[in-house]
Design a protein around this motif. Structure first.
Motif, short mmCIF file in Angstrom:
data_model
loop_
_atom_site.label_atom_id
_atom_site.label_comp_id
_atom_site.label_asym_id
_atom_site.label_seq_id
_atom_site.Cartn_x
_atom_site.Cartn_y
_atom_site.Cartn_z
N UNK A 156 -16.59 -102.10 -1.54
CA UNK A 156 -17.24 -103.21 -2.23
C UNK A 156 -16.33 -104.41 -2.51
N UNK A 157 -15.20 -104.47 -1.82
CA UNK A 157 -14.28 -105.61 -1.99
C UNK A 157 -13.85 -106.09 -0.61
N UNK A 158 -13.02 -107.14 -0.60
CA UNK A 158 -12.40 -107.59 0.65
C UNK A 158 -11.01 -106.98 0.84
N UNK A 159 -10.69 -106.00 0.01
CA UNK A 159 -9.34 -105.42 0.08
C UNK A 159 -9.36 -104.22 1.02
N UNK A 160 -8.69 -104.38 2.17
CA UNK A 160 -8.72 -103.29 3.15
C UNK A 160 -7.57 -102.32 2.97
N UNK A 161 -6.60 -102.71 2.17
CA UNK A 161 -5.55 -101.77 1.81
C UNK A 161 -4.88 -102.25 0.52
N UNK A 347 0.68 -104.41 -3.22
CA UNK A 347 0.56 -105.20 -2.00
C UNK A 347 -0.87 -105.04 -1.49
N UNK A 348 -1.58 -106.16 -1.42
CA UNK A 348 -3.00 -106.12 -1.07
C UNK A 348 -3.23 -106.74 0.31
N UNK A 349 -4.01 -106.08 1.12
CA UNK A 349 -4.45 -106.67 2.38
C UNK A 349 -5.86 -107.20 2.16
N UNK A 350 -6.03 -108.49 2.33
CA UNK A 350 -7.30 -109.11 1.96
C UNK A 350 -7.96 -109.74 3.18
N UNK A 351 -9.23 -109.41 3.37
CA UNK A 351 -9.99 -110.08 4.43
C UNK A 351 -10.27 -111.52 4.03
N UNK A 352 -10.10 -112.42 5.01
CA UNK A 352 -10.54 -113.80 4.84
C UNK A 352 -11.24 -114.20 6.13
N UNK A 353 -11.85 -115.39 6.13
CA UNK A 353 -12.48 -115.88 7.37
C UNK A 353 -11.49 -116.75 8.14
N UNK A 354 -10.32 -116.18 8.33
CA UNK A 354 -9.25 -116.86 9.06
C UNK A 354 -8.97 -116.10 10.35
N UNK A 355 -8.21 -116.72 11.26
CA UNK A 355 -7.85 -115.99 12.49
C UNK A 355 -7.20 -114.64 12.16
#
Lengths: 769, 276, 159
Positions: A156-161, A347-355
């Motif tokens: 339920x978040x944009x955090x993939x790790x 340390x968070x891996x966050x999805x964005x609408x970037x390359x």
């Protein structure tokens, strides 16, 4: 040692200076088809409808596909990626359809004829925004994705790790501190910029065999990812990688291969080719992830850091199948080569609408050290300690402990520091520029890096002896310029006591060269090097096994030298090793043994995954390579331009296998680091790359090259081949912060964001006034 | 790149006739370094490309103090930068030509092409503006001449009529002191963030700036301020303050607007200080 | 699609081809003549990987249109070695390890070759300036500069 430690000529040198080295796009195919890609104009949009009918009818078009054709997701660590968008497009330029046609022009024309209806969705353009609870979700089904067990996507978040590290008691340290500091930094997206853009050709044969020729660092990893996505058994899919024109990480993993394969499968027998333009490369290949990093530091009155709290928010882009591991690696290395007892890191891996973010030389270390090393100087300045001394006080020493709790037995950091400080004459003021408007300064920065790879990443090497006593060495660690072919030949030549010219190295064919996990992580000299040494030893053993029969003595009394088997006690009694190449013929002309083949398989022993709650592990990585860069700069107070006058490089390589190639790595890395410090940034505006070409994405050229000095420290790595450890990435890591520290030293202005473009520098200088 | 017809006229008259016939569907080509890239990117999709390179007599660079400098439309940047007369009598133009692109590009790119493209940041424009250079134009109605400041109208817009072609540039000779300055991110092979030329002819000053407006500009007010006066520190300060008010730059990926304003001021101040 | 007959020389070999207008010298070399030593790094004259020598001058092959080839004398990296005898410049690149991935190397060599023919003893600054149209991401340029200096030092290009 006879061969290891000498600057033998590169094995591929003549091919490369005569233009005969073959790169992926150089391969000539008969009746090729050309692929082209239809891409999303939106950073985040629902795909409502794709009409390919007009494109299909265009003369010369052989097939058109959309994401619906192959919906299975792929990914190295986290299966979150579709090669062609399914349902939604998640970054500007994401492939939504692809065409194979008889010419490039027809393929391009066909793409224009594909009609796509979109519904634009709210998008995320910053990792901190992406972490907010009300942020638009880029992967709503994240929790259902297949993931390697060491990564923890947050439902339920944009955090993939989210990597958590808790060592000691950071809160307590901050309460007890003499002084505390709180500094934040931002590192924007940059690009690898290999001079060879990505290229790939795939050919699917009527019998179900698929062959892929790709510019790729890691043929086996690519084979596996593609086999899983497209449902091929591994014996029916073959990945061939020829000469690779620079990788720096961007040719690890899969990028355009997955676009070409489904097209090839629809056109059996026809090779389907896709070569990226430079503009494609900038926008659609991997980029280095952006990073917001906040470092809080607790210091006692002697300048010893007693606590460190770090929050890292990585802008992973639309897919983080590879990026999650960078986020973890950065967590493991989070305080740099400094021995700090109490650490809390998130340390968070966050999805964005970037390359799409991917591996880049340094694998997170270049980014975090830009912050760590400037933070150290900032702390030192506030504490009234010299930047050199604060590193002396806190820099790791043999027996020191890493952030994850790993005891570092071999730690050359302090030696590198002293040597680098001496080379840059850190204790002396700069020579005056002769112009009061041009001020000079010096900076130092340290760094470390470990190979971040699965704990059981494997390597294998086969060495075949030919009838004349020459050898063919087969391996799949791939030479993309770093010189691994030559290094493997040197290690094998050392063990077999022959000249390097006797050894031919063949790589890059998953059907013919043995398994190698990946050519990444500065692991090849170490892992593949160990496998090479094992293979050479295996071969030597097998030779001696039959030689003892011929030479009438025990195997233990025999040794190899200069291509001969000699007796320990009677060294004049010698037999050429070629005698045993096919086994041994006995006096009655019967044969025994058979062709000599040495096999070496290697996995790093006792690498242990980190604990999910504390992030701790006594040995998550094989080794840490560490060292120091120094820089001297001149800042033009009128134009804001920074000129790097000199850079020095001192790292603990364990054992340098080939000094000239080592220098080449270190020199190239300093200049690459300088590029990121001064100019390089993928300028993104609402997901659009504003500078997708060399016109406005400037990498350093000849004229920018500073004076470069490379020295080395050699504290042998006990488990490395001939004491060597990996160096390819670490030599870039401290370059950018060394320059930033030098600029701060020159001007009194601190730049917490890269790059130090003239307009940014000038504005800051004016603001300071 | 879209397909097109490649035309190779052997005479100027033929070139003019072709251009008159095909008009906007045709482009002239000399060094090709700019148009090939724009055609590749589909920013330019001509039906006809008229290559001027086989027309005799267009490649010369000639000079006399009486006639001034004449640059044929096929003269390349490297030819200009390496020409002894240009280096001696128009050092700012030599420096500007040498600052364009790479050595490879300068072996093909022409000065006339640089001007006809009418990019606001054309490096050779500012020295030519300062020297009051004149463009020689040939068209269906014969020859005419036009000052460079009236030739460049806007970004990629020039004062050429149907069928017209720039055959060369005439640069009057006047003894001058001064400098060409290029401010770019990288010192080699980069586009100008700001470029400028400041020339002093006796007690008259000509100042031109590029990449600070839709066209290169002469800074007339600043020139007037300085005219006939002795260059004191106060006067230079005043000029450096006035100069940025005459330009209208933008923010882009290369630099901020403010930076460009600062650079205009800096170039004026620095060159004038050296001239004082 | 109209095609143009062009007659030109590549490494002294005469070539006759029919080419469309919208192709470049680079694509003719690579695709029609299979001379793949000349590389495409950007297609826009920015990286120098496609540098060849045309009529004695270093140029970017990506910026020359195919119909322009008529009458041209083109030298590519494949023409530097005479048979299996590599040139002193190539030898110097090897000796100084002035290459890593090798993708920029053909363009580097052609650029350096043309520089040295024009200026047999360039200063370090002249080398850095003249070579700035050739990008390399691997070496940091130092060893390339040293390779050029060393071959110049030997007087190989003295007229």
């Amino acid at each position: 040692m006879r061969v290891v430690g000498t600057s033998v000529e590169r094995l591929d040198a003549i091919k490369k200076v005569t233009g005969s080295a073959q790169f992926a796009d150089d391969i000539q195919f008969s009746r090729p088809l050309f692929a082209q890609v239809k891409r999303s104009p939106y950073a985040h949009a629902k795909i409502l409808k794709i009409d390919t009918s007009k494109a299909e009818q265009l003369y010369g078009v052989r097939c058109v596909i959309t994401g619906e054709y192959y919906k299975k997701r792929a990914g190295l660590y986290l299966e979150d990626k579709n090669f062609l968008a399914v349902g939604t497009a998640k970054f500007k330029g994401e492939p939504v359809a692809a065409v194979a046609a008889e010419s490039k022009e027809i393929a391009e024309e066909a793409c224009k004829l594909i009609e796509v209806e979109y519904e634009e969705l709210p998008a995320v353009f910053d990792s901190l925004d992406g972490m907010k609870p009300d942020a638009p979700l880029i992967h709503p089904d994240l929790h259902t994705y297949k993931v390697a067990p060491i990564f923890y996507p947050q439902k339920g978040t944009n955090i993939s790790h989210h990597y958590v590290l808790r060592k000691g008691d950071a809160e307590k340290a901050f309460k007890e501190a003499y002084k505390t500091f709180d500094n934040s930094f931002y590192i924007p997206h940059v690009q690898h910029v290999p001079i060879e853009p990505h290229a790939c050709t795939a050919q699917y044969m009527p019998d179900g065999e698929l062959c892929i020729w790709a510019a790729c660092q890691s043929p086996f990893a690519v084979r596996r990812a593609l086999a899983e996505t497209f449902d091929f058994p591994l014996n029916k899919i073959r990945v061939i990688s020829k000469a690779v024109g620079g990788g720096f990480g961007c040719k690890a993993g899969t990028t355009l291969e997955g676009i070409v394969i489904p097209l090839a499968m629809l056109c059996p027998g026809r090779p389907v080719k896709l070569t990226y333009t430079r503009e494609d490369e900038f926008q659609y290949a991997y980029v280095r992830q952006g990073l917001h990093i906040r470092i809080q530091t607790a210091v006692n009155k002697d300048g010893k850091i007693i606590g460190s709290k770090n929050v890292l928010a990585w802008d992973g882009g639309a897919y983080t199948e590879y990026g999650v591991n960078i986020v973890k690696a950065a967590g493991w290395g989070c305080v740099g080569p400094y021995d700090i007892e109490n650490i809390a890191t998130d340390s968070y891996c966050v999805y964005t609408n970037h390359p799409v973010g991917g591996p880049y030389r340094g694998f997170g270390m270049s980014e975090i050290h830009f912050a760590i090393e400037q933070n150290l100087d900032m702390v030192a300045n506030e504490m009234g300690i010299s930047p050199l001394d604060i590193r002396r006080i806190n820099g790791i020493r043999p027996g020191g402990v890493s952030a994850t709790g790993q005891v570092i037995d071999v730690a050359g950091y302090q030696e590198c520091l002293e040597k680098a400080a001496a080379l840059i004459e850190y204790d002396k003021p700069c020579e005056p520029s002769g112009n009061p408007r041009k001020v000079r300064g010096k900076g130092l920065a340290g760094g470390w890096k470990a190979p971040s790879m699965p704990t059981d990443a494997q390597s294998s090497v086969i060495i075949r002896m030919n009838e004349d006593g020459t050898f063919i060495l087969l391996c799949s660690c791939h030479d993309m310029g770093q010189g691994s072919d030559t290094v493997m030949a040197q290690i094998a030549a050392e063990t077999l006591t022959v000249d390097v010219s006797k050894i031919t190295v063949r790589t890059g064919d998953t059907d013919h060269t043995p398994y190698e996990w990946q050519t990444v992580a500065s692991r090849s000299t170490y892992c593949a090097g160990n496998a090479t040494k094992l293979a050479a030893e295996d071969l030597r053993d097998k030779i001696l096994e039959v030689a003892q029969i011929k030479m009438g003595t025990w195997k233990k009394d025999l040794y190899l030298e200069d291509g001969y088997v000699r007796r320990v006690f009677y060294p004049d009694i010698k037999v050429p090793i070629s005698t045993f190449a096919l086994g041994l013929m006995l006096p009655d002309q019967s044969g025994i043994a058979g062709p000599m083949i040495g096999v070496g398989s290697y996995t790093v022993p006792n690498n242990i995954a980190a604990d999910i709650k504390t992030g701790l592990s006594p040995k998550p990585v094989a080794f840490w390579t560490m060292g120091v860069n120094g820089a001297e700069v001149e800042v033009d107070l009128d134009t804001g331009k920074v000129k790097v006058l000199k850079m020095v490089s001192v790292f603990d390589a364990g054992k340098v296998i080939n000094p000239q190639m080592y220098e080449g790595q270190a020199e190239g890395a300093m200049v690459q680091a300088m590029g990121t410090a001064l100019w390089e940034e993928l300028k993104l505006k609402e997901g659009k790359v504003m500078n997708p070409s060399f016109v406005d994405y400037k990498i350093p050229t000849f004229d920018d090259m500073p004076e470069l000095i490379v020295e080395v420290v050699e504290n042998a790595e006990p488990t490395g081949p001939y004491g060597a450890r990996g160096i390819g990435e670490i030599v870039m890591v401290p370059g950018a912060p060394a320059i930033a520290n030098a600029v701060a030293n020159a001007t009194g202005v601190r730049f917490t964001r890269m790059p130090l473009m003239p307009d940014v520098v000038l504005a800051a200088l004016k603001a300071k006034k | 790149m879209k397909d097109f017809q490649y035309l190779l006229p052997q005479t100027l008259e033929e070139a003019v006739r072709l251009k008159e016939e095909y008009d906007k569907a045709a482009v002239f080509m000399a060094g090709a370094t700019d148009i090939v890239v724009r055609m590749r990117d589909y920013l330019l999709t001509p039906e006809y490309v008229i290559d001027l390179k086989k027309i005799p007599g267009l490649d010369g660079i000639t000079f006399s103090k009486e006639e001034g400098l004449h640059i044929g439309c096929l003269a390349t940047m490297n030819e200009i930068a390496g020409n002894e007369d240009v280096r001696k009598y128009y050092p700012t133009l030599a420096a500007a030509a040498e600052s364009v692109g790479s050595r490879q590009v300068r072996n093909r790119a022409t000065c006339v092409g640089n001007i006809v493209n009418a990019s606001p940041l054309a490096d050779t424009a500012t020295p030519l503006y300062c020297y009051d250079a004149v463009l020689e134009i040939l068209g269906p109605n014969g020859k005419r001449e036009i000052p460079i400041t009236e030739f460049i109208l806007f970004v990629r817009k020039v004062a050429l009529e149907r069928g017209e072609l720039v055959t060369g540039i005439r640069v009057p000779y006047r003894e001058a002191e001064g400098e060409f300055r290029k401010i770019a991110r990288r010192d080699q092979v980069d586009l100008s963030t700001v470029c400028g030329t400041v020339l002093k002819f006796g007690d008259e000053y000509h100042i031109a700036m590029g990449s600070v407006a839709p066209t290169p500009l002469r800074l007339k007010k600043t020139e007037e301020l300085l005219a006939g006066k002795k260059l004191t520190k106060e006067l230079i300060d005043e000029a450096a303050e006035l100069a940025p008010t005459e330009v209208n730059p933008i923010d882009d990926v290369r630099a901020s607007k403010q930076y460009r304003l600062d650079m205009v001021s800096y170039i004026v101040r620095d060159v004038l200080t050296k001239l004082a | 699609m109209k095609e143009y007959l062009v007659k030109f020389f590549v490494n002294d070999e005469p070539i006759e081809l029919r080419v469309p207008a919208n192709r470049t010298l680079l694509s003719v070399l690579r695709e029609d003549l299979a001379l793949t030593g000349t590389k495409e790094g950007c297609g826009a004259g920015e990286c120098g990987a496609c540098t060849v020598i045309v009529d004695g001058k270093a140029v970017n092959a990506c910026l020359i249109l195919a119909p322009e080839l008529d009458g041209m004398h083109i030298e590519t990296v494949e023409g530097l070695a005479k048979g299996s005898q590599i040139s002193p410049l190539q030898e110097s690149f090897i000796e100084h390890m002035a290459l890593q991935c090798g993708f920029c190397t053909p363009g580097m060599l052609m650029s350096a070759e043309s520089l040295l023919r024009d200026n047999p003893h360039p200063t370090r600054d002249e080398i850095k300036k003249a070579m700035s149209g050739n990008l390399c991401r691997c070496t940091g340029y130092k060893k390339i500069v040293e390779a050029i200096e060393a071959v110049a030092e030997k007087g190989v290009y003295d007229k």
